[in-house]
Design an enzyme around this catalytic site. Structure first.
Site, short mmCIF file in Angstrom:
data_model
loop_
_atom_site.label_atom_id
_atom_site.label_comp_id
_atom_site.label_asym_id
_atom_site.label_seq_id
_atom_site.Cartn_x
_atom_site.Cartn_y
_atom_site.Cartn_z
N GLY A 16 6.82 -3.82 6.43
CA GLY A 16 7.01 -4.13 7.44
C GLY A 16 7.53 -3.26 7.88
N GLY A 18 6.32 -0.62 9.06
CA GLY A 18 5.14 0.24 10.49
C GLY A 18 4.91 1.66 9.56
N ASP A 87 -0.08 5.83 3.40
CA ASP A 87 0.47 4.93 3.08
C ASP A 87 1.12 4.85 2.46
OD1 ASP A 87 -0.76 3.69 2.73
OD2 ASP A 87 -0.88 1.44 3.98
N GLU A 148 2.28 -12.76 3.11
CA GLU A 148 3.47 -12.61 3.14
C GLU A 148 4.15 -13.38 3.80
OE1 GLU A 148 2.51 -7.27 4.41
OE2 GLU A 148 2.59 -9.01 5.51
#
Length: 216
Positions: A16, A18, A87, A148
């Site tokens: 979460g 980013g 990422d 989630e």
């Protein structure tokens, strides 16, 4: 690293924070290949968030096999191609395993991990995004992923603590630690451009980026 940019950039941080959003923007800026972890592809993930104890091991092994395959594919590509942005850091997989697995499961996991990650390429820059749990929960809620919806504040706090310990000792690549609590990489070009310029300037060592919000 070249004079103006690193060749392999990794954006990391807790759920979460980013990291995928930032990785996408960096890839667009550099016109580069983008390597994303495929959480949506893990068939055990939703079950893990509902019943962590029952699904922890298959969830973790799926991610390990997935990430190891991606790293191997990256290593086999032409290293003279433009910047690559990811990422996830392959070492994060072990961080999650330590957090979720029982001792005997972790022993099994570690045997597999040690045989699958030896040839993972090292990044030229790691950008570690930090944010408090309440910010993470808010961002997770806004993006609305079904798998989630059962993530708890307690789990996120443990995850935040694990990331803090991991990066406190991390020396394998230049590291930029970013306070992302008040940064908006989706809607604020100013936030993004500030971070981009800071990232381009990192050549070695450990650095911090902690922009303060403007008070009107």
């Amino acid at each position: 690293m070249t004079e103006t940019r690193p060749d392999f950039i990794v954006v990391e941080g807790p759920i979460g924070v980013g990291k995928t959003t930032l990785a996408r923007r960096l890839a667009r800026s550099f016109g580069s290949e983008l390597l994303l972890e495929g959480a949506d592809e893990n068939p055990f993930l939703e079950r893990f968030y509902k019943k962590p104890r029952e699904a922890a091991l298959p969830t973790q092994l799926f991610f390990l096999f997935q990430r190891a395959r991606q790293m191997q594919e990256l290593r086999q590509t032409d290293m003279f191609r433009p910047v690559r942005v990811s990422d996830f850091l392959i070492e994060k997989d072990r961080l999650f395993a330590e957090l979720t697995l029982e001792d005997d499961e972790f022993d099994l996991y570690e045997q597999v991990y040690n045989n699958m990650t030896m040839d993972a390429p090292q990044p030229d820059l790691v950008i570690y995004l930090q944010a408090p749990v309440e910010v993470l929960l808010n961002r997770i809620s806004k993006r609305g992923h079904d798998y989630e919806r059962n993530i708890s504040a307690a789990y996120l706090q443990r995850l935040n603590d694990s990331y803090t310990r991991f990066f406190h000792q991390y020396t394998d690549a230049p590291l930029l630690i970013v306070n992302a609590a008040d940064l908006d990489f989706v809607n604020s070009s100013q936030d993004y451009e500030m971070l981009l310029e800071r990232a381009k300037a990192v050549r070695s060592g450990r650095h911090f980026f902690n922009p303060q919000p403007f008070n009107l």
